[in-house]
Design a protein around this motif. Structure first.
Motif, PDB file in Angstrom:
ATOM      1  N   ALA A 107       0.839  -1.201   0.000  1.00 11.44           N
ATOM      2  CA  ALA A 107       0.000   0.000   0.000  1.00 11.44           C
ATOM      3  C   ALA A 107       0.876   1.254   0.000  1.00 11.44           C
ATOM      4  O   ALA A 107       1.928   1.274   0.640  1.00 11.44           O
ATOM      5  CB  ALA A 107      -0.915   0.003   1.221  1.00 11.44           C
ATOM      6  N   PRO A 108       0.472   2.301  -0.708  1.00 16.08           N
ATOM      7  CA  PRO A 108       1.261   3.539  -0.728  1.00 16.08           C
ATOM      8  C   PRO A 108       1.409   4.134   0.665  1.00 16.08           C
ATOM      9  O   PRO A 108       0.509   4.047   1.497  1.00 16.08           O
ATOM     10  CB  PRO A 108       0.439   4.463  -1.640  1.00 16.08           C
ATOM     11  CG  PRO A 108      -0.369   3.532  -2.493  1.00 16.08           C
ATOM     12  CD  PRO A 108      -0.695   2.370  -1.614  1.00 16.08           C
ATOM     13  N   ALA A 109       2.566   4.742   0.929  1.00 15.11           N
ATOM     14  CA  ALA A 109       2.853   5.378   2.211  1.00 15.11           C
ATOM     15  C   ALA A 109       3.200   6.836   1.978  1.00 15.11           C
ATOM     16  O   ALA A 109       3.584   7.238   0.874  1.00 15.11           O
ATOM     17  CB  ALA A 109       3.993   4.660   2.920  1.00 15.11           C
ATOM     18  N   ALA A 110       3.073   7.623   3.030  1.00 17.08           N
ATOM     19  CA  ALA A 110       3.384   9.051   2.931  1.00 17.08           C
ATOM     20  C   ALA A 110       4.889   9.249   2.825  1.00 17.08           C
ATOM     21  O   ALA A 110       5.683   8.421   3.273  1.00 17.08           O
ATOM     22  CB  ALA A 110       2.839   9.783   4.149  1.00 17.08           C
ATOM     23  N   GLY A 111       5.291  10.366   2.222  1.00 12.25           N
ATOM     24  CA  GLY A 111       6.705  10.670   2.085  1.00 12.25           C
ATOM     25  C   GLY A 111       7.359   9.845   0.994  1.00 12.25           C
ATOM     26  O   GLY A 111       6.695   9.301   0.105  1.00 12.25           O
ATOM     27  N   PHE A 112       8.683   9.749   1.072  1.00 14.08           N
ATOM     28  CA  PHE A 112       9.409   8.955   0.081  1.00 14.08           C
ATOM     29  C   PHE A 112       9.098   7.482   0.305  1.00 14.08           C
ATOM     30  O   PHE A 112       9.376   6.920   1.360  1.00 14.08           O
ATOM     31  CB  PHE A 112      10.909   9.202   0.189  1.00 14.08           C
ATOM     32  CG  PHE A 112      11.711   8.480  -0.856  1.00 14.08           C
ATOM     33  CD1 PHE A 112      11.693   8.908  -2.167  1.00 14.08           C
ATOM     34  CD2 PHE A 112      12.471   7.373  -0.527  1.00 14.08           C
ATOM     35  CE1 PHE A 112      12.426   8.239  -3.149  1.00 14.08           C
ATOM     36  CE2 PHE A 112      13.209   6.701  -1.487  1.00 14.08           C
ATOM     37  CZ  PHE A 112      13.187   7.137  -2.799  1.00 14.08           C
ATOM     38  N   ALA A 115       8.363   1.614  -2.287  1.00 14.07           N
ATOM     39  CA  ALA A 115       7.524   0.723  -3.082  1.00 14.07           C
ATOM     40  C   ALA A 115       6.754   1.463  -4.170  1.00 14.07           C
ATOM     41  O   ALA A 115       6.127   0.834  -5.027  1.00 14.07           O
ATOM     42  CB  ALA A 115       6.547  -0.031  -2.181  1.00 14.07           C
ATOM     43  N   HIS A 116       6.802   2.795  -4.140  1.00 15.19           N
ATOM     44  CA  HIS A 116       6.071   3.597  -5.132  1.00 15.19           C
ATOM     45  C   HIS A 116       6.880   4.868  -5.399  1.00 15.19           C
ATOM     46  O   HIS A 116       6.632   5.913  -4.797  1.00 15.19           O
ATOM     47  CB  HIS A 116       4.669   3.943  -4.619  1.00 15.19           C
ATOM     48  CG  HIS A 116       3.844   2.742  -4.274  1.00 15.19           C
ATOM     49  ND1 HIS A 116       3.129   2.031  -5.213  1.00 15.19           N
ATOM     50  CD2 HIS A 116       3.652   2.106  -3.089  1.00 15.19           C
ATOM     51  CE1 HIS A 116       2.507   1.021  -4.626  1.00 15.19           C
ATOM     52  NE2 HIS A 116       2.812   1.035  -3.348  1.00 15.19           N
ATOM     53  N   ILE A 117       7.832   4.757  -6.289  1.00 18.02           N
ATOM     54  CA  ILE A 117       8.704   5.890  -6.550  1.00 18.02           C
ATOM     55  C   ILE A 117       8.434   6.471  -7.927  1.00 18.02           C
ATOM     56  O   ILE A 117       7.980   5.789  -8.844  1.00 18.02           O
ATOM     57  CB  ILE A 117      10.193   5.501  -6.439  1.00 18.02           C
ATOM     58  CG1 ILE A 117      10.554   4.452  -7.492  1.00 18.02           C
ATOM     59  CG2 ILE A 117      10.528   5.006  -5.044  1.00 18.02           C
ATOM     60  CD1 ILE A 117      12.019   4.096  -7.525  1.00 18.02           C
TER      61      ILE A 117
END
Length: 199
Positions: A107-112, A115-117
């Motif tokens: 799942a996407p996370a806040a900040g850098f 897993a989703h760059i």
């Protein structure tokens, strides 16, 4: 007697390469728009799993990859496949490139978010790079990028050494718009395979 599969070239230059692949079942997606990629002094031996290159460069290009969803299954023991490739590169240069990576399983996370760059304006210049199954050496002269999260690295250089016995980053310099790190990092261990089993 084994026959060597050998490839040698003075230089290779490829331009305007566009590839798209999508798997609608597991969600995997790959696409690239390569404006210019090239290499010089190429010596490739497939039988001996050895590659030596004078330089590799990638200019003003875009690569996107979405990892497939993993289905958890009970599996029987399988034969592990090991790689004995040894790769040596005298110079690597990336100029004004972009990379998008998403992991469907995280799942996407806040900040850098590793897993989703979404990296833009990637600038990389290196000296010698060496890769083997048990060691990595990289002399980084410049590394810079901006992520979609806003995280930015203005400049990086370091001499990196990795082996089964430790990791070293000497002459480490990392500059962001808000910070500056200058240090030498050394991490030593008896056996990297025991780090997870014996913390």
């Amino acid at each position: 007697t084994a026959v060597d599969l050998f490839f040698k070239a003075t230089s290779i230059n490829l331009k305007d390469i566009n590839i798209t692949y999508q798997n609608k079942v597991n969600g995997m997606y790959y696409a690239n728009k390569i404006q210019h990629v090239g290499a010089t002094k190429i010596h490739l031996n497939l039988a001996k799993e050895k590659a030596v290159l004078g330089s590799i460069f990638l200019d003003s290009s875009f690569i996107q990859f979405t990892a497939p969803k993993i289905t958890r299954l009970t599996t029987t023991d399988t034969l592990a496949v090991t790689s004995n490739w040894k790769i040596a590169i005298n110079k690597l240069q990336l100029k004004n490139d972009a990379v998008v990576y998403d992991d469907n399983n995280v799942a996407p996370a806040a900040g850098f978010d590793y897993a989703h760059i979404g990296l833009n304006n990637i600038q990389v210049k290196t000296g010698n790079i060496y890769y083997a199954a048990d060691s990595i050496i990289a002399n980084i002269n410049q590394l810079a990028f901006k992520d979609k999260s806003g995280f930015t690295i203005d400049s990086t250089h370091a001499n990196i050494r990795y082996s089964n016995k430790g990791i070293e980053a000497t002459q480490l310099f990392i500059k962001t718009p808000q910070s500056l790190i200058q240090h030498t990092l050394v991490l030593k261990y008896g056996d990297i395979k025991k780090i997870n089993t014996s913390p």
